[in-house]
Design an enzyme around this catalytic site. Structure first.
Site, mmCIF file in Angstrom:
data_model
loop_
_atom_site.group_PDB
_atom_site.id
_atom_site.type_symbol
_atom_site.label_atom_id
_atom_site.label_comp_id
_atom_site.label_asym_id
_atom_site.label_seq_id
_atom_site.Cartn_x
_atom_site.Cartn_y
_atom_site.Cartn_z
ATOM 1 N N LYS A 119 0.804 -1.226 0.000
ATOM 2 C CA LYS A 119 0.000 0.000 0.000
ATOM 3 C C LYS A 119 0.837 1.278 0.000
ATOM 4 O O LYS A 119 0.394 2.302 -0.526
ATOM 5 C CB LYS A 119 -0.955 0.002 1.191
ATOM 6 N N GLY A 173 -1.310 -0.697 14.976
ATOM 7 C CA GLY A 173 -0.834 -0.720 13.603
ATOM 8 C C GLY A 173 -0.858 0.633 12.944
ATOM 9 O O GLY A 173 -1.817 1.401 13.102
ATOM 10 N N GLY A 188 0.451 0.903 9.507
ATOM 11 C CA GLY A 188 0.747 0.677 8.099
ATOM 12 C C GLY A 188 -0.304 1.332 7.228
ATOM 13 O O GLY A 188 -0.954 2.301 7.630
ATOM 14 N N ALA A 227 -3.415 0.357 6.110
ATOM 15 C CA ALA A 227 -4.786 0.352 6.628
ATOM 16 C C ALA A 227 -4.887 1.156 7.910
ATOM 17 O O ALA A 227 -5.832 1.939 8.098
ATOM 18 C CB ALA A 227 -5.252 -1.079 6.853
ATOM 19 N N THR A 254 -9.484 -5.896 11.573
ATOM 20 C CA THR A 254 -9.568 -5.697 10.134
ATOM 21 C C THR A 254 -9.330 -6.980 9.345
ATOM 22 O O THR A 254 -9.623 -7.041 8.153
ATOM 23 C CB THR A 254 -8.568 -4.619 9.662
#
Length: 289
Positions: free
Chosen positions: A73, A133, A135, A137, A234
């Site tokens: 991503k 997290g 990253g 997402a 997620t």
């Protein structure tokens, strides 16, 4: 599907690794069929080292575009021609649109996450969230939540290659929104527990819980959770992750995997590629049955 595919069929891809678990081909291909659109959506195992060739293939094969997921991503951004303002702000892309060889990157993860909560009649505006997290997402979720009016976000991440991105996220949220964001070391378990205890929602946006980490969770103790909070993973394969199991042991009423988020972010990507609205209720019943 064989009745729909012909010499005029338009190809859309999904580039990630691992990816064979993905429900996105089921979602998009059934939506295409329902609306009578001559498109096909295929999943491709693409790691960072293969990504440049894969992105060039979008132009070479005249694909309409592609979804992008972990671990690509952020790595995909230098390979694109343009970025949507939200993707530029977030620094991650999950959807690529090809307009006559010009590739534009978009992000629909954050709005997909917020819409998935709205679909369940849950409101976190004005509340505090703990997020694991930072990253692609995680960044999209944090930024969109802040823009939508979440009051406070505690972001936890390991001090690894993503840590600098996490610091950037916190600075950006604090500078450009009314949300208070703080960054925490995920190895500080007592701090992690305290922040979750003070939040209305805990969201895990990491890959922990999916293959090959399906037997793991960042929160192993059910006492970290309250029955009146929301726990959102997620990950959606497996459908019930280890985190979800721990939350249910704690009696948490609102426990979700990433299927709803996938559906809503997919609907937005579908609109970008086709100009049509995805038949969301039809696809929802198909996926959740």
């Amino acid at each position: 599907m064989t009745e729909r595919i012909d010499g005029h069929t338009i190809l859309i891809g999904l580039m990630a690794y691992p990816i064979r678990h993905s429900m996105s081909p089921t979602m998009h291909n059934n939506a295409f069929a329902k609306l009578g659109l001559n498109y096909v959506y295929l999943a491709f195992d693409v790691t960072n080292d293969k990504l440049p060739d894969a992105i060039n293939a979008i132009r070479t094969l005249d694909m309409r575009g592609s979804n992008v997921s972990m671990p690509n991503k952020q790595k995909v951004i230098p390979l694109l021609d343009k970025l949507d303002p939200a993707a530029e702000m977030i620094g991650a892309v999950n959807t690529i649109v090809n307009d006559n060889g010009v590739l534009t990157g978009y992000t629909t993860d954050g709005t997909g996450f917020m819409q998935a909560l709205k679909d369940e009649n849950l409101n976190i505006i004005g509340e505090k969230m703990t997020l694991a997290g930072a990253g692609g997402a995680g960044t999209a979720i944090a930024v969109q939540a802040a823009l939508d009016g979440v009051k406070e976000i505690s972001i936890f991440n390991a001090k690894d290659s993503i840590w600098e991105n996490a610091k950037r996220n916190v600075e950006m949220i604090n500078e450009k929104t009314n949300c208070k964001a703080t960054l925490h070391d995920i190895d500080d378990k007592e701090d992690f527990r305290k922040e979750i205890a003070d939040s209305i929602i805990y969201c895990d946006s990491t890959g922990v819980g999916m293959k090959p980490l399906e037997d793991l969770t960042l929160v192993e103790d059910p006492t970290w959770f309250r029955p009146d909070m929301i726990v959102f993973d997620t990950v959606y394969a497996p459908r019930t992750t280890k985190l979800m199991t721990v939350a249910k042991q704690a009696g948490v009423k609102h426990v979700f995997n990433g299927l709803g988020m996938m559906l809503e972010q997919g609907a937005q990507a579908f609109k970008l590629w086709t100009g049509e609205d995805m038949p969301v209720e039809y696809i929802h019943d198909l996926l959740f049955s």
